[in-house]
Design an enzyme around this catalytic site. Structure first.
Site, mmCIF file in Angstrom:
data_model
loop_
_atom_site.group_PDB
_atom_site.id
_atom_site.type_symbol
_atom_site.label_atom_id
_atom_site.label_comp_id
_atom_site.label_asym_id
_atom_site.label_seq_id
_atom_site.Cartn_x
_atom_site.Cartn_y
_atom_site.Cartn_z
ATOM 1 N N ARG A 183 1.064 -0.778 0.137
ATOM 2 C CA ARG A 183 0.185 -0.432 -0.027
ATOM 3 C C ARG A 183 1.302 1.092 -0.454
ATOM 4 O O ARG A 183 0.557 1.615 -0.186
ATOM 5 C CB ARG A 183 -0.700 0.014 1.077
ATOM 6 N N LYS A 213 -10.715 15.720 5.458
ATOM 7 C CA LYS A 213 -11.668 15.320 4.549
ATOM 8 C C LYS A 213 -13.199 14.252 5.548
ATOM 9 O O LYS A 213 -12.077 13.424 6.766
ATOM 10 C CB LYS A 213 -11.846 14.813 3.474
ATOM 11 N N LYS A 254 -16.716 19.255 -1.977
ATOM 12 C CA LYS A 254 -15.997 18.190 -2.683
ATOM 13 C C LYS A 254 -17.994 17.484 -2.652
ATOM 14 O O LYS A 254 -18.171 16.142 -2.097
ATOM 15 C CB LYS A 254 -14.966 17.133 -2.080
HETATM 16 C C1 5MM Z 1 -10.702 7.342 -1.971
HETATM 17 O O1 5MM Z 1 -11.621 6.473 -1.746
HETATM 18 C C2 5MM Z 1 -12.293 7.065 -1.101
HETATM 19 C C3 5MM Z 1 -13.475 6.812 0.632
HETATM 20 O O2 5MM Z 1 -12.809 5.523 0.687
HETATM 21 P P1 5MM Z 1 -13.304 4.491 1.523
HETATM 22 O O3 5MM Z 1 -14.747 3.990 1.879
HETATM 23 O O4 5MM Z 1 -12.528 3.473 1.880
HETATM 24 O O5 5MM Z 1 -13.227 5.474 3.850
HETATM 25 C C4 5MM Z 1 -13.632 8.593 -0.599
HETATM 26 O O6 5MM Z 1 -14.262 9.269 0.163
HETATM 27 C C5 5MM Z 1 -13.182 9.381 -1.906
HETATM 28 O O7 5MM Z 1 -12.484 10.633 -1.196
HETATM 29 C C6 5MM Z 1 -14.279 9.732 -3.023
HETATM 30 O O8 5MM Z 1 -15.821 9.171 -2.356
HETATM 31 C C7 5MM Z 1 -14.085 10.211 -4.427
HETATM 32 O O9 5MM Z 1 -13.305 9.265 -4.289
HETATM 33 P P2 5MM Z 1 -13.695 9.032 -5.995
HETATM 34 O O10 5MM Z 1 -13.149 7.329 -6.566
HETATM 35 O O11 5MM Z 1 -15.310 8.780 -6.263
HETATM 36 O O12 5MM Z 1 -13.103 10.031 -6.828
#
Ligand code: 5MM
Length: 335
Positions: free
Chosen positions: A44, A134, A217
């Protein structure tokens, strides 16, 4: 200009956007399983360090959202991860929610948790070098959802989180994500997204959050992935802009969209159109997870020690999105 407003603007200046690399271990394991790489802490880190030391970190990626495991790891050169990100010219951030759990009172919906002990954790993250954070609220659309309860309780949590984050001198990213899963139309997505965002700002204002020191966001306005009436990208862009202009207070300096399951090029093309039509004062950029990392992850999985070529793949995606955040992208630039 306040310190928080300064940080928000720095993250999103000149077409820069955010790399959402905050997948929890469970999600990251799913991503690694899909490309047949064992999900160990070392792997990771190796993938993430590969991205964080790419050249696009200096000119495209204004901020990186980390997960708790990553912010506490050391790079292969024994530096702190946050030092690597800062040295590359970007700003380290951290996901501070502890995930979406079943919402008592409406068990088919989710409430994001993580407020207990948050003040203390924020102090620790700030000491580790984080300058923004976030928190993601998740909502799905169907006949009776999202319910008023889920809209209110997630907005309340997002506001309490934001107030605590600003108290710790960091910029909160406020992420209310309406999922793309389902049969709903783009019109329903527009209506529900507007309602959710308006409620978030009502609560943020009630909690005395400085709106100049946050980044929103949101999702783009899309028809559900099982809806037969998909709309053209131009329409996605126009509806997304209209929704934001009607629901986001003008003090907010920037919006960084999530990709939400769109393909990489779809997320880039929609962002580009949004910026072409942008007649607001908001900076409209990206905070993508999957849409920034997918190709790089697939490429890296073929040979996890091929750092340089993996970085080329990532740099390309970052550059395309930074062009899109300025309305300067075109299909011909894709390789
Ligand atoms: C990167 O994925 C984030 C969430 O991970 P977990 O579900 O494991 O907590 C997620 O919050 C992400 O930051 C947002 O949904 C935006 O990601 P995408 O892939 O939708 O651009």
């Amino acid at each position: 200009m306040s310190e928080l407003n300064n940080i928000a603007l720095k993250i999103l200046s000149n077409g820069k956007g955010i790399l959402a690399a905050d997948e929890s271990t469970g999600t990251m394991t799913k991503r690694l399983d899909a490309v047949k790489v064992p999900s160990t802490a070392e792997n990771r880190l190796l993938f993430r360090e590969t991205l964080f030391s790419s050249s696009s970190m200096s000119n495209c990626i204004g901020g990186v959202i980390l997960y708790d495991e990553t912010i506490k790891q050391e790079t292969s050169k024994k530096d702190k991860i946050t030092e690597l990100i800062s040295k590359m010219g970007s700003i380290p951030g951290i996901k501070v929610d502890s995930g979406a759990k079943t919402l008592a009172g409406s068990p088919n919906e989710k409430i994001t948790e993580g407020l207990d002990g948050l003040r203390e954790r924020l102090k620790e993250y700030h000491n580790l070098g984080a300058r923004f954070t976030k928190w993601r609220g998740v909502y799905s659309i169907s006949r009776s959802y999202p319910s008023k309860l889920s809209i209110y309780s997630n907005a309340h949590a997002l506001a309490r989180y934001s107030a605590l984050v600003q108290e710790s001198n960091m910029v909160p990213i406020v992420e209310p994500e309406i999922l793309m899963d389902g049969e709903h139309s783009a019109k329903e997505c527009y209506e529900k997204t507007s309602e959710v965002i308006k409620k978030c700002f009502e609560e943020l204002i009630l909690h005395n959050v400085d709106l100049k020191g946050i980044i929103l966001k949101p999702n783009m306005i899309l028809a559900g992935n099982k809806c037969k009436d998909q709309i053209p990208n131009e329409e996605v862009a126009k509806l997304t802009l209209r929704c934001l202009k009607n629901s986001v207070p003008s003090e907010v300096p920037g919006v960084a969209f999530l990709s939400g399951g769109q393909t990489e090029t779809q997320a880039t093309e929609n962002l580009n159109l949004i910026n072409k039509y942008n007649d607001s004062n908001f900076i409209l950029s990206y905070s993508y997870g999957r849409a920034l990392q997918q190709s790089a992850l697939k490429f890296w999985a073929k040979d996890i020690n091929n750092i340089e070529d993996t970085q080329k793949v990532f740099n390309h995606r970052a550059k395309m999105n930074t062009l899109a955040a300025q309305g300067k992208w075109s299909k011909e630039l894709e390789i």
